[in-house]
Design an enzyme around this catalytic site. Structure first.
Site, PDB file in Angstrom:
ATOM      1  N   LYS A  36      70.434  73.341   8.864  1.00  0.00           N
ATOM      2  CA  LYS A  36      69.108  72.743   9.072  1.00  0.00           C
ATOM      3  C   LYS A  36      69.203  71.227   8.983  1.00  0.00           C
ATOM      4  CE  LYS A  36      65.512  72.669   5.993  1.00  0.00           C
ATOM      5  NZ  LYS A  36      64.780  71.393   6.051  1.00  0.00           N
ATOM      6  N   ASP A  63      64.272  70.770  11.711  1.00  0.00           N
ATOM      7  CA  ASP A  63      63.040  70.841  10.905  1.00  0.00           C
ATOM      8  C   ASP A  63      62.258  69.547  11.129  1.00  0.00           C
ATOM      9  OD1 ASP A  63      61.141  71.638   9.129  1.00  0.00           O
ATOM     10  OD2 ASP A  63      62.377  71.378   7.336  1.00  0.00           O
ATOM     11  N   LYS A  65      58.924  69.487  12.247  1.00  0.00           N
ATOM     12  CA  LYS A  65      57.485  69.704  11.996  1.00  0.00           C
ATOM     13  C   LYS A  65      56.621  68.919  12.972  1.00  0.00           C
ATOM     14  CE  LYS A  65      57.999  70.933   7.118  1.00  0.00           C
ATOM     15  NZ  LYS A  65      59.413  70.612   6.853  1.00  0.00           N
ATOM     16  N   ASP A  68      51.207  67.025  17.763  1.00  0.00           N
ATOM     17  CA  ASP A  68      50.679  65.944  18.609  1.00  0.00           C
ATOM     18  C   ASP A  68      49.812  66.605  19.668  1.00  0.00           C
ATOM     19  OD1 ASP A  68      50.416  63.501  20.177  1.00  0.00           O
ATOM     20  OD2 ASP A  68      52.260  62.809  19.209  1.00  0.00           O
ATOM     21  N   GLY A  70      48.943  68.461  23.117  1.00  0.00           N
ATOM     22  CA  GLY A  70      49.722  69.553  23.700  1.00  0.00           C
ATOM     23  C   GLY A  70      50.812  69.088  24.637  1.00  0.00           C
ATOM     24  N   THR A 118      53.844  73.322   1.337  1.00  0.00           N
ATOM     25  CA  THR A 118      53.831  73.857  -0.036  1.00  0.00           C
ATOM     26  C   THR A 118      53.469  72.802  -1.075  1.00  0.00           C
ATOM     27  OG1 THR A 118      56.213  73.610   0.036  1.00  0.00           O
ATOM     28  CG2 THR A 118      55.363  75.838   0.232  1.00  0.00           C
ATOM     29  N   GLY A 208      69.648  74.216   0.197  1.00  0.00           N
ATOM     30  CA  GLY A 208      70.243  72.890   0.254  1.00  0.00           C
ATOM     31  C   GLY A 208      71.059  72.572  -0.968  1.00  0.00           C
ATOM     32  N   ARG A 209      70.401  71.981  -1.979  1.00  0.00           N
ATOM     33  CA  ARG A 209      71.107  71.434  -3.135  1.00  0.00           C
ATOM     34  C   ARG A 209      72.027  72.397  -3.880  1.00  0.00           C
ATOM     35  NH1 ARG A 209      65.658  68.643  -5.042  1.00  0.00           N
ATOM     36  NH2 ARG A 209      64.981  70.502  -3.916  1.00  0.00           N
TER      37      ARG A 209
HETATM   38  O1  C5P Z   1      67.706  71.646  -1.789  1.00  0.00           O
HETATM   39  P1  C5P Z   1      66.772  72.789  -1.521  1.00  0.00           P
HETATM   40  O2  C5P Z   1      67.450  74.143  -1.515  1.00  0.00           O
HETATM   41  O3  C5P Z   1      65.538  72.749  -2.376  1.00  0.00           O
HETATM   42  O4  C5P Z   1      66.333  72.534   0.004  1.00  0.00           O
HETATM   43  C1  C5P Z   1      65.348  73.273   0.633  1.00  0.00           C
HETATM   44  C2  C5P Z   1      65.090  72.745   2.004  1.00  0.00           C
HETATM   45  O5  C5P Z   1      63.965  73.422   2.549  1.00  0.00           O
HETATM   46  C3  C5P Z   1      64.763  71.253   2.071  1.00  0.00           C
HETATM   47  O6  C5P Z   1      65.292  70.755   3.300  1.00  0.00           O
HETATM   48  C4  C5P Z   1      63.252  71.228   2.094  1.00  0.00           C
HETATM   49  O7  C5P Z   1      62.738  70.120   2.772  1.00  0.00           O
HETATM   50  C5  C5P Z   1      62.940  72.496   2.857  1.00  0.00           C
HETATM   51  N1  C5P Z   1      61.615  73.040   2.600  1.00  0.00           N
HETATM   52  C6  C5P Z   1      61.178  73.387   1.338  1.00  0.00           C
HETATM   53  N2  C5P Z   1      59.923  73.916   1.156  1.00  0.00           N
HETATM   54  C7  C5P Z   1      59.139  74.096   2.202  1.00  0.00           C
HETATM   55  C8  C5P Z   1      59.560  73.762   3.490  1.00  0.00           C
HETATM   56  C9  C5P Z   1      60.823  73.238   3.650  1.00  0.00           C
HETATM   57  O8  C5P Z   1      61.887  73.238   0.365  1.00  0.00           O
HETATM   58  N3  C5P Z   1      57.965  74.642   2.013  1.00  0.00           N
END
Ligand code: C5P
Length: 234
Positions: A36, A63, A65, A68, A70, A118, A208-209
């Site tokens: 992603k 990602d 998002k 704008d 159509g 979220t 991610g992390r």
């Molecule tokens: O590092 P981590 O596992 O928290 O990364 C989650 C990824 O998902 C990040 O790129 C974050 O921007 C994305 N994301 C999220 N919550 C959402 C939508 C996207 O954590 N509701």
């Protein structure tokens, strides 16, 4: 959905440079086939980098998002489709979703709708002029996404079971906020383990992390793939 465990893991390359992203992709090797790319990397050379990943046989989730008028959304989505990306996010506004579905026609790109960010609670929605709770708005937008032909939704693992009843079996549910047992939560508040998210009905996990900040990212990713595999066998 008949995906193998490895295909269900999407690693978020939330990194500041293409160089850092390249190094991470090299370290993860064959363990990871889906990445992603969000604002941070996309606006730092991440789009040509995405094209390179796709050429190397990886799948890419952009990602971005989008939201704008159509015509602008449809043309932007056509360009993303030409790049060869697999997933693209748009905000779940009816005009935006309709334009995105038109823009991806004839390509393998799938559109994922973000129902309500979220980071928003009911008070944030009221401040933005909505007379609805987060739950009500998310459910209404999920139904609109389904009726517009959007391919999937991004949602927290807690929402998966409820949204599945609205989305039906055909929509793809993609879930961030995943933490293997024992890992740091960071700023994520509503978290679930990979196994629980899969058992709740998620199709793909975005992580991610817990992987990119691990001392051994490949070992962390291997362990998550094994956990997904075990959960899908249940
Ligand atoms: O590092 P981590 O596992 O928290 O990364 C989650 C990824 O998902 C990040 O790129 C974050 O921007 C994305 N994301 C999220 N919550 C959402 C939508 C996207 O954590 N509701």
């Amino acid at each position: 959905m008949s995906l193998d465990a490895r295909e269900r893991l999407i690693v978020a390359l939330d990194l500041p440079s293409v160089q850092a992203a390249e190094a991470m992709v090299t370290r993860l090797g064959d363990t990871v086939c889906f990445y992603k790319i969000g604002y941070q990397l996309a606006f730092a050379g991440g789009l040509p980098f995405a094209a390179g990943l796709i050429a190397a046989g990886k799948q890419v989730f952009l990602d971005l998002k989008l939201h704008d008028i159509g015509n602008t959304v449809a043309k932007g989505v056509e360009s993303v489709a030409q790049l060869g990306a697999t997933f693209l996010t748009v905000h779940a506004y009816p005009q935006t979703m309709k334009a995105a579905v038109e823009g991806r026609r004839g390509s393998k790109l799938r559109i994922l709708a973000v129902t309500v960010l979220t980071s928003y609670d009911d008070a944030d929605l009221a401040a933005a002029g909505y007379d609805m709770s987060v739950g009500e708005l998310a459910a209404a937008r999920a139904a609109q996404a389904r009726d517009t032909g959007v391919d999937g939704l991004v949602c927290s693992a807690e929402e998966v079971a409820n949204l599945r009843t609205i989305a039906g079996p055909g929509m793809t549910l993609v879930t961030p906020g995943i933490r293997p047992a024992g890992s740091a939560t960071g700023d994520q508040k509503r978290i679930m383990t990979p196994a629980h998210a899969i058992e709740a009905g998620a199709d793909y996990l975005v992580i991610g992390r817990p992987i990119v900040e691990a001392r051994d990212p490949k070992a962390a990713a291997d362990a998550i793939v094994a956990e997904i595999e075990q959960a899908t066998r249940k």
